[in-house]
Motif scaffolding. Structure first.
Motif, PDB file in Angstrom:
ATOM      1  N   PHE A 257      45.281  40.457  36.761  1.00 43.34           N
ATOM      2  CA  PHE A 257      44.633  40.426  35.186  1.00 43.34           C
ATOM      3  C   PHE A 257      43.497  39.170  36.056  1.00 43.34           C
ATOM      4  O   PHE A 257      43.846  37.819  36.274  1.00 43.34           O
ATOM      5  N   GLY A 267      42.545  44.135  33.983  1.00 40.95           N
ATOM      6  CA  GLY A 267      43.152  44.127  34.769  1.00 40.95           C
ATOM      7  C   GLY A 267      42.997  45.320  35.858  1.00 40.95           C
ATOM      8  O   GLY A 267      41.713  46.250  35.555  1.00 40.95           O
ATOM      9  N   PRO A 535      47.397  40.189  28.497  1.00 42.85           N
ATOM     10  CA  PRO A 535      48.193  40.854  28.849  1.00 42.85           C
ATOM     11  C   PRO A 535      49.782  41.317  29.058  1.00 42.85           C
ATOM     12  O   PRO A 535      50.093  40.741  29.092  1.00 42.85           O
ATOM     13  N   ASN A 561      47.407  35.250  38.013  1.00 45.12           N
ATOM     14  CA  ASN A 561      46.123  35.780  37.165  1.00 45.12           C
ATOM     15  C   ASN A 561      44.823  35.109  37.545  1.00 45.12           C
ATOM     16  O   ASN A 561      44.426  33.885  38.003  1.00 45.12           O
TER      17      ASN A 561
END
Length: 705
Positions: A257, A267, A535, A561
């Protein structure tokens, strides 16, 4: 029939003198002084900067244009120009608006630069008002997904450098100006321009080897990183550059992400699935390109591939071979059962198949195959072997899409200047896979992989649960009304006349919208842009197999991420490709590909994420001073400062360099995708922002999106 040429378009910047036939355009060469290609490969992604330097040796100002190829998977996200030390940065705008701004700037005497997409893998740049004796510097940045070779242990970096001439079928085809410009190659230049390559690779496991089937290279490997260049510093741009990077460990399933500067969340899921089921009986039809452009080594490679296919077919199958050019011929009237007799007949016929059937007309042979009576119990698999040098690519892809319900299409690109857009587009539309053959060494493994994919069931009805409802999905169905007497409960009674609850918010835009079938060992890559920066805890993928449903859940680790724009850019390009190829959520909503609504969505995505597309272009304006006077450009009147220059038309350009030493950039805009992606596996994202990501809106106007 149009004449058939077998030369590649020469590369560089040219202009066209008035009243001089275009066949003599090489006399008008604007010298290529310096050009470099800087590429960074990180795992399955790459960022490429192509910088070209030209000089105007004329005694007057000129306007020039040139055509050049890029990777079919490329998301062109950066464009800048420099003249006399002045640097201007391009901005992606609606295509007609960008043209108007360019034309107005040229008429005023300002420096003007325009970059447009002609086809998915061919672009055109126009440079207006180049002063005499001045140097021009053009820099183009793109990001792309890497294609794996036979397995996930080898990544394939591609740098197209040649625009091969495109054959145009007879006049009944509607032909655009862009198609016509690619029909005739430039002749007379004789040699390709020099190319310098500086490639840096950063992989997730140790790099075991780096090879190139196209060029001699030098390499330095240090664990998970490496640098690559040409062995002699530079090479002529006469064929595409291919670099294969082998790694020690298989690709691990990964969900990533990314948060961009505006707080938007995107994503990406990347994995190589592995599964094996019992083979299924099939009908296999080989469609072989025997046009003039396949002469020489290409037809020999195609013959070798066909012979290998013939020796490897399963016993329980039917097959046929269709050769095509300006006309098509079939080995059998209808597909025959595979046995010793039909194998001998096919092997003998293949030896005599030459590149002698004229132009590359692919629609008629494919239509012939698709309209053959199906064989009960033997699903049809079509293999197209071609160099893909046709101008009506979209027509061919549309035909394959229309028949994809009963004929799966695999494509095998032949040669060093193959049209990747056609080969990849055929596979996407036909729900198959694409491979490319440039040398005999890799042919056997690629042919065997594709044949296995054709006789093995693929995973179907693939769904990705991103933790919310995807754009284009139907709202959950209301529960059925109970039968019999209704007991009115204080804790749970709902009147039949009660208003329905609001539909769940559409907060995820997935691309590709329609997930293609999943094949064993084939890279599965999918994107999503979220409406909110929230997320999920995990992403779940489900699919149907011959032995029941299969599923995999990939946990999301917030600590891994990343911050940047690489995933957003690739996701937006995938969404635009869906819209351009008529496989988006808007088709499911009933909007045609050529509708205003679809066009507006492409413009909205292209301008928001600064991408070149069918409906968006980069334009850059360099304001100059001078004496003003009134001049006219079509219906417009401007106060211009310099005379309108002579018009210059330029055919094909790639990328190259005459200098071996890398120059340091003097600064300015350069999208830094690689830094964010490389540091991402372990770098925490920034604090969530209240800003939202891309929200589709069919009410946006094209010019104001």
């Amino acid at each position: 029939m149009a004449p058939i040429h077998h030369h590649h378009c020469c590369c560089g910047l040219y202009w066209h003198r008035p009243n001089v036939p275009e066949v003599f355009v090489w006399y008008n060469l604007i010298p290529l002084q310096e050009c470099t290609v800087e590429a960074t490969v990180i795992d399955q992604m790459t960022q490429v900067d192509i910088t070209q330097h030209y000089v105007n040796n004329e005694s007057r100002e000129i306007e020039a244009s040139y055509i050049f190829p890029l990777d079919e998977r490329a998301a062109v996200c950066g464009f800048e120009a420099e003249i006399d030390g002045k640097r201007v940065v391009g901005v992606a705008k609606e295509k007609q608006q960008a043209r108007r701004e360019y034309q107005a700037a040229v008429a005023r005497g300002d420096g003007a630069y325009l970059m447009e997409e002609q086809k998915a893998d061919i672009f055109k740049v126009k440079v207006g008002n180049i002063p005499p004796g001045e140097k021009v510097k053009i820099k183009i940045t793109y990001v792309a997904e890497l294609k794996s070779e036979v397995s996930d242990l080898e990544k394939r970096f591609l740098l197209p450098t040649v625009v091969a001439p495109r054959y145009t079928p007879p006049p009944n085809w509607r032909q655009s100006a862009a198609d016509k410009s690619l029909e005739q190659p430039l002749q007379g230049s004789g040699k390709g321009y020099p190319l310098t390559l500086n490639l840096t690779a950063i992989m997730m496991s140790d790099i075991t080897d780096i090879t190139s089937p196209s060029h001699k290279i030098s390499k330095t490997i240090n664990g998970t990183s490496a640098s690559v260049g040409f062995e002699f510093g530079e090479e002529a741009m006469t064929k595409d550059v291919i670099v294969n990077i082998a790694v020690a460990a298989p690709h691990e399933p990964r969900v990533c992400f990314e948060v961009n500067e505006g707080g938007s969340l995107a994503g990406m899921v990347s994995l190589f699935p592995h599964f094996q089921f019992a083979d299924v009986p099939v009908e296999i039809v080989f469609v072989l390109d025997r046009s003039g452009s396949m002469s020489g080594t290409r037809i020999k490679q195609a013959q070798d591939a066909l012979q290998l296919f013939m020796r490897s077919l399963p016993e329980d199958c039917y097959f046929n071979i269709v050769g095509f050019g300006s006309r098509h011929v079939t080995l059998f009237d209808a597909s025959r059962k595979y046995d010793d007799g039909t194998l001998r007949t096919a092997a003998g016929a293949i030896k005599s198949m030459g590149a002698n059937l004229g132009g590359t007309e692919l629609v008629k042979p494919l239509s012939h195959v698709f309209h053959q009576r199906p064989i009960q119990g033997y699903p049809r698999q079509v293999f197209v072997l071609t160099d893909g040098q046709v101008s009506n690519t979209n027509e061919v892809i549309k035909l394959v899409e229309q028949h994809s319900g009963h004929s799966r299409v695999f494509s095998l690109g032949i040669g060093n200047a193959v049209s990747h857009h056609l080969v990849e587009g055929l596979a996407r539309a036909g729900k198959g896979t694409a491979q490319f053959v440039t040398d005999a060494a890799s042919m056997q493994a690629k042919v065997m992989k594709q044949l296995k994919q054709a006789i093995q069931p693929a995973l179907r009805n693939v769904k990705v649960d991103w933790g919310g409802r995807n754009l284009g999905e139907a709202a959950p169905a209301a529960p059925a009304a109970p039968s019999g007497a209704i007991v009115k409960s204080l804790l749970g009674y709902v009147s039949p006349q009660a208003s329905a609850p609001p539909a769940p918010k559409v907060d995820i835009h997935q691309a590709p919208f329609r997930v293609p079938p999943v094949f064993d060992g084939e890279h599965f890559l999918i994107y999503a842009i979220y409406g909110e920066n929230k997320p999920p805890a995990s992403v779940t993928i489900t699919a149907e197999s011959p032995e029941g449903p299969l599923t995999v859940e990939l946990p999301v680790d917030p600590a891994r991420n990343i911050q940047g724009k690489l995933v957003h850019t690739l996701a937006a390009r995938a969404m635009i490709r869906d819209l351009e190829e008529d496989r988006s959520w808007m088709k499911a909503a009933g909007f045609a590909r050529d509708s205003t609504q679809v066009r507006n969505e492409i413009v909205a995505l292209g301008t928001k994420y600064q991408l070149v597309s069918t409906h968006t272009s980069f334009v850059a304006i360099e304001e100059r001073s001078g004496c003003e006077y009134e001049c006219h450009w079509g219906p417009y009147t401007f106060h211009a400062r310099q005379h309108k220059p002579a018009q210059r038309n330029v055919p094909a350009s790639g990328a190259g360099s005459t200098k071996r030493k890398k120059k340091k950039d003097k600064g300015g805009y350069s999208p830094d995708y690689s830094a964010s992606y490389g540091a991402g596996y372990g770098a925490p994202p920034p604090a969530p922002s209240a800003s939202y990501g891309y929200a589709p809106s069919m009410s946006r106007s094209a010019a104001g999106a």
